[in-house]
Enzyme design. Sequence first.
Site, PDB file in Angstrom:
ATOM      1  N   LYS A  71       6.198  12.335  -2.013  1.00 26.48           N
ATOM      2  CA  LYS A  71       6.404  12.483  -0.564  1.00 26.48           C
ATOM      3  C   LYS A  71       7.883  12.464  -0.169  1.00 26.48           C
ATOM      4  O   LYS A  71       8.285  13.137   0.769  1.00 26.48           O
ATOM      5  CB  LYS A  71       5.644  11.396   0.197  1.00 26.48           C
ATOM      6  CG  LYS A  71       4.137  11.641   0.176  1.00 26.48           C
ATOM      7  CD  LYS A  71       3.368  10.652   1.001  1.00 26.48           C
ATOM      8  CE  LYS A  71       1.888  10.907   0.817  1.00 26.48           C
ATOM      9  NZ  LYS A  71       1.026  10.046   1.590  1.00 26.48           N
ATOM     10  N   ASP A  80       0.824  11.389   8.189  1.00 24.23           N
ATOM     11  CA  ASP A  80       0.215  10.114   7.759  1.00 24.23           C
ATOM     12  C   ASP A  80       0.148   9.083   8.903  1.00 24.23           C
ATOM     13  O   ASP A  80      -0.906   8.486   9.134  1.00 24.23           O
ATOM     14  CB  ASP A  80       1.015   9.492   6.602  1.00 24.23           C
ATOM     15  CG  ASP A  80       0.587  10.039   5.250  1.00 24.23           C
ATOM     16  OD1 ASP A  80      -0.537  10.552   5.131  1.00 24.23           O
ATOM     17  OD2 ASP A  80       1.398   9.928   4.298  1.00 24.23           O
TER      18      ASP A  80
HETATM   19  P1  NAP Z   1       4.690   3.824  -2.682  1.00 23.72           P
HETATM   20  O1  NAP Z   1       5.692   4.571  -1.884  1.00 23.72           O
HETATM   21  O2  NAP Z   1       4.796   3.844  -4.163  1.00 23.72           O
HETATM   22  O3  NAP Z   1       4.739   2.278  -2.157  1.00 23.72           O
HETATM   23  C1  NAP Z   1       4.046   1.268  -2.823  1.00 23.72           C
HETATM   24  C2  NAP Z   1       4.153  -0.061  -2.089  1.00 23.72           C
HETATM   25  O4  NAP Z   1       3.362  -1.029  -2.816  1.00 23.72           O
HETATM   26  C3  NAP Z   1       5.563  -0.637  -2.029  1.00 23.72           C
HETATM   27  O5  NAP Z   1       5.708  -1.426  -0.875  1.00 23.72           O
HETATM   28  C4  NAP Z   1       5.596  -1.520  -3.289  1.00 23.72           C
HETATM   29  O6  NAP Z   1       6.523  -2.600  -3.222  1.00 23.72           O
HETATM   30  C5  NAP Z   1       4.202  -2.097  -3.282  1.00 23.72           C
HETATM   31  N1  NAP Z   1       3.786  -2.488  -4.622  1.00 23.72           N
HETATM   32  C6  NAP Z   1       3.395  -1.681  -5.630  1.00 23.72           C
HETATM   33  N2  NAP Z   1       3.081  -2.411  -6.739  1.00 23.72           N
HETATM   34  C7  NAP Z   1       3.272  -3.720  -6.395  1.00 23.72           C
HETATM   35  C8  NAP Z   1       3.115  -4.937  -7.093  1.00 23.72           C
HETATM   36  N3  NAP Z   1       2.695  -4.991  -8.374  1.00 23.72           N
HETATM   37  N4  NAP Z   1       3.379  -6.090  -6.439  1.00 23.72           N
HETATM   38  C9  NAP Z   1       3.790  -6.074  -5.145  1.00 23.72           C
HETATM   39  N5  NAP Z   1       3.970  -4.944  -4.425  1.00 23.72           N
HETATM   40  C10 NAP Z   1       3.719  -3.765  -5.048  1.00 23.72           C
HETATM   41  O7  NAP Z   1       3.206   4.327  -2.366  1.00 23.72           O
HETATM   42  P2  NAP Z   1       2.639   4.951  -1.001  1.00 23.72           P
HETATM   43  O8  NAP Z   1       2.728   6.430  -1.032  1.00 23.72           O
HETATM   44  O9  NAP Z   1       3.275   4.227   0.146  1.00 23.72           O
HETATM   45  O10 NAP Z   1       1.073   4.569  -1.143  1.00 23.72           O
HETATM   46  C11 NAP Z   1       0.658   3.218  -1.073  1.00 23.72           C
HETATM   47  C12 NAP Z   1      -0.868   3.146  -1.001  1.00 23.72           C
HETATM   48  O11 NAP Z   1      -1.323   3.781   0.176  1.00 23.72           O
HETATM   49  C13 NAP Z   1      -1.578   3.848  -2.160  1.00 23.72           C
HETATM   50  O12 NAP Z   1      -2.662   3.027  -2.550  1.00 23.72           O
HETATM   51  C14 NAP Z   1      -2.089   5.137  -1.544  1.00 23.72           C
HETATM   52  O13 NAP Z   1      -3.287   5.595  -2.158  1.00 23.72           O
HETATM   53  C15 NAP Z   1      -2.378   4.695  -0.114  1.00 23.72           C
HETATM   54  N6  NAP Z   1      -2.294   5.809   0.848  1.00 23.72           N
HETATM   55  C16 NAP Z   1      -3.408   6.081   1.587  1.00 23.72           C
HETATM   56  C17 NAP Z   1      -3.370   7.112   2.517  1.00 23.72           C
HETATM   57  C18 NAP Z   1      -4.581   7.431   3.337  1.00 23.72           C
HETATM   58  O14 NAP Z   1      -4.633   8.520   3.933  1.00 23.72           O
HETATM   59  N7  NAP Z   1      -5.548   6.543   3.447  1.00 23.72           N
HETATM   60  C19 NAP Z   1      -2.202   7.871   2.701  1.00 23.72           C
HETATM   61  C20 NAP Z   1      -1.076   7.541   1.931  1.00 23.72           C
HETATM   62  C21 NAP Z   1      -1.142   6.506   1.001  1.00 23.72           C
HETATM   63  P3  NAP Z   1       8.073  -2.384  -3.727  1.00 23.72           P
HETATM   64  O15 NAP Z   1       8.766  -1.680  -2.599  1.00 23.72           O
HETATM   65  O16 NAP Z   1       8.565  -3.766  -3.942  1.00 23.72           O
HETATM   66  O17 NAP Z   1       8.002  -1.563  -4.981  1.00 23.72           O
END
Ligand code: NAP
Length: 267
Positions: free
Chosen positions: A62, A98
């Site tokens: 993204k 989003d």
């Molecule tokens: P991303 O940019 O990779 O962000 C991941 C987030 O999770 C960051 O805040 C990260 O913290 C945290 N995180 C990951 N592993 C962790 C761990 N082991 N311990 C603590 N914190 C952790 O991903 P994203 O695109 O934002 O997506 C995040 C989630 O939202 C995914 O599950 C995705 O499937 C879901 N999502 C859903 C929709 C929907 O339409 N429903 C749309 C978009 C995304 P750090 O910053 O410290 O790394």
Amino acid sequence: MGVIGYPVTHTASPVMHQAAYEYLGCDYAYVPLEVHPSQLKQALDGLRALSFIGANVTIPYKEQVVPFLDELDEQAQKIGAVNTILNQNGRLIGYNTDGPGFAYALETEGQFTITDKHVVLLGAGGAAKGIAFQCLKAKSLCIVNRSLEKAQALARNLPMSGPIQTLSSDVDLEAVLSRADLVINTTSLGMSPQEAMSPLNAYEGISSQTLCCDIIYKPAQTLFLKEAKVKGARTLGGAGMLAGQGVLAFHLFTGLQVPYTVMRGVL
Ligand code: NAP
């Protein structure tokens, strides 16, 4: 049309868009496009070369697609992340549906508006950025993240009218949670196959006064939602946001409106 990601085996977008085509009687196709990280630029050039109408963008691209696009709409520019690309005669224009998709699902399925509410946002990644921009009229916003500096960077870019606080996820959150009207998990903790993980170490402070939302949609009931329910909270899963952003992306691609219930119904 398609969805670019790596991997994309988890995506529900093709099924949702197909349902919209069938409902409206449109002759389109929507395919998953698995793109290796070394080929992202070539894949985007391919959208032009193959006259794609457009593509959605999912994890992990993204933010990474931004430098390869010709233009960003105002919202995507502020957020710095794109989930929808429109191909306008070879010019690739980036949008982010989003955040508005999340707010739409929150209002439709949660009967909840963010204005004048206390909001706690768990996570500061790509999805959190879009949702944070929907919280500008909240009474207060607290961003909690494992990497505090990422929460702070997000907070700096938000033109909030109310107070904004940032916390590391390893501190005691009881006081913050007990004041919250809405707690949103935007981290990937709890997403299949890591269903035993939770974004909170403790659930003290969450009560029947709290609405807890998870944007993860696989599983439908994350550990976060199950624990929040034990505390008496109302809960909302991530399928509504997925459908909400899909309806908005579909409109950008086709100029047509598909009812939210059509996309939501197949999830
Ligand atoms: P991303 O940019 O990779 O962000 C991941 C987030 O999770 C960051 O805040 C990260 O913290 C945290 N995180 C990951 N592993 C962790 C761990 N082991 N311990 C603590 N914190 C952790 O991903 P994203 O695109 O934002 O997506 C995040 C989630 O939202 C995914 O599950 C995705 O499937 C879901 N999502 C859903 C929709 C929907 O339409 N429903 C749309 C978009 C995304 P750090 O910053 O410290 O790394």
